[in-house]
Write a protein that holds these residues in place. Structure first.
Motif, PDB file in Angstrom:
ATOM      1  N   LYS A   1       1.894  10.270  -3.533  1.00 24.60           N
ATOM      2  CA  LYS A   1       1.404  10.653  -2.211  1.00 24.60           C
ATOM      3  C   LYS A   1       2.568  10.653  -1.224  1.00 24.60           C
TER       4      LYS A   1
ATOM      5  N   LYS B   1       0.837  -1.211   0.000  1.00 20.20           N
ATOM      6  CA  LYS B   1       0.000   0.000   0.000  1.00 20.20           C
ATOM      7  C   LYS B   1       0.869   1.256   0.000  1.00 20.20           C
ATOM      8  N   THR B   2       1.944   1.201   0.768  1.00 19.99           N
ATOM      9  CA  THR B   2       2.857   2.354   0.845  1.00 19.99           C
ATOM     10  C   THR B   2       3.530   2.598  -0.494  1.00 19.99           C
TER      11      THR B   2
ATOM     12  N   CYS C   1       4.414   9.923   2.202  1.00 24.79           N
ATOM     13  CA  CYS C   1       4.335   8.976   3.319  1.00 24.79           C
ATOM     14  C   CYS C   1       4.653   9.710   4.612  1.00 24.79           C
TER      15      CYS C   1
ATOM     16  N   ASP D   1       1.180   4.263  -2.833  1.00 25.38           N
ATOM     17  CA  ASP D   1       1.094   5.687  -2.488  1.00 25.38           C
ATOM     18  C   ASP D   1       2.257   6.466  -3.100  1.00 25.38           C
TER      19      ASP D   1
ATOM     20  N   ASN E   1       1.755   6.918  -6.717  1.00 25.27           N
ATOM     21  CA  ASN E   1       0.711   7.923  -6.979  1.00 25.27           C
ATOM     22  C   ASN E   1       1.080   9.296  -6.433  1.00 25.27           C
TER      23      ASN E   1
END
Length: 336
Positions: free
Chosen positions: A310, A301-302, A312, A305, A308
């Motif tokens: 995003k 999932k990280t 952390c 992210d 994308n």
């Protein structure tokens, strides 16, 4: 004959660039035009050319899942849990390539044209050269299982030292003082952490360290079997053994049985990892649960992210270990 973006563009009376942007939900195209183009594409049963799209977007749609080694020291259950966890998250969005670092003679073949992102299940300090190469290529990277000092890396791991401490402490609480350890593969970080937890527990309870009770395994059942045979032959056999993983603990149980002894009446055994077999050994194995599937899910999932773009929030994340008590430890005296 296959339908192309240019065919859709002619029918929609727009440029092929507009069609491409609309099909990729670009904010540069208004919603009415997007809807019109997508309806035409659906009616024509347009199938995107992902190879061409990936060339334009500089994407491979491939995630690499790397282990320090697949053949040396990686148990089948551990291997399965990691792949299961990663695959459950990336699903059909990416292709998953699974490799061992030790199979590469040259890391230059690993670049951002072949991989969009990499998850590394790091088991050894020898992985540092690989990590350095990935950082140089700027491929998004998440490192699991081994604590890294580099603060720019996303690092997800369990506290193996604390888990080992809990296991040995449980033996001590049940009256054991002659406690042996079967270590894991020597160069693996997990082996060092678990041995340190073992020693720390003995020191904490002022129990002398007996070097004869420290034997080196290889994280497989055969080494657990052979190491336990050595411990049984000692002049003073230990009353309990902490095995650095469950595979070795299973091998150790068989060695005890083959030698005419009984677990836990003669020797108590604790493992580490809580693989599925632990519930079905005879007796059921007391062990430390290290949630590797959960770690690999969080790691996946990280990484998504990161892909994308995003941010952390936490660069280093710990998932707690848990002592799972079953039937392989005997209480020798009143609990302390």
């Amino acid at each position: 004959m296959s339908i192309t973006i240019k065919d859709i563009a002619k029918l929609a009376n727009v440029s092929h660039t507009t069609v491409s942007r609309a099909l990729n939900d670009s904010p540069l195209i208004n919603e009415e035009t997007k809807k019109k183009i997508k309806i035409i594409a659906s009616q024509l049963k347009y199938i995107p050319n992902y190879n061409a799209k990936n060339l334009v977007l500089h994407k491979s749609n491939t995630i690499g899942l790397f282990f320090s080694s697949i053949n040396q020291g990686t148990s089948p259950t551990f291997f399965f849990q990691i792949i299961k966890g990663v695959n459950s998250i990336i699903k059909e969005d990416y292709n998953l390539v699974v490799r061992g670092i030790d199979t590469y003679k040259d890391f230059t073949v690993i670049d951002n044209k072949r991989f969009d992102g990499i998850i590394l299940m790091s088991q050894s300090d020898n992985d540092n050269a690989f990590i350095y190469h990935i950082l140089q290529t700027k491929i998004p990277l998440v490192v699991l299982n081994r604590e890294m000092s580099n603060t720019s890396l996303v690092n997800i791991l369990s506290d193996d030292r604390k888990g080992a401490f809990k296991a040995v402490e449980y033996l001590i609480e049940n009256g054991h003082r002659d406690i042996a350890i079967i270590e894991g593969k020597e160069e693996f970080k997990s082996s060092k952490e678990r041995k340190e937890g073992y020693i720390e527990a003995l020191m904490n309870y002022k129990i002398p360290l007996n070097v004869e009770y420290i034997v080196k395994g290889n994280y497989d059942m055969e080494s657990g079997y052979q190491c336990m045979k050595k411990l049984i032959k000692l002049e003073k056999m230990p009353t309990s053994v902490f095995c650095s993983n469950d595979d070795m603990a299973i091998g150790a149980i068989k060695a005890v049985n083959d030698s005419g002894f009984n677990v836990p009446q003669d020797i108590s055994i604790i493992g580490f990892d809580d693989i599925d077999f632990c519930k079905y050994t005879a007796p059921a194995l007391t062990t430390v649960k290290r949630p590797m599937e959960a770690i690999s899910i969080l790691g996946s999932k990280t990484l998504l992210d990161l892909l994308n773009k995003k941010t952390c929030k936490n660069k280093k994340l710990y998932i707690n270990t848990e002592l799972v008590i079953r039937d392989s430890v005997r209480q020798l005296s009143e609990k302390i």
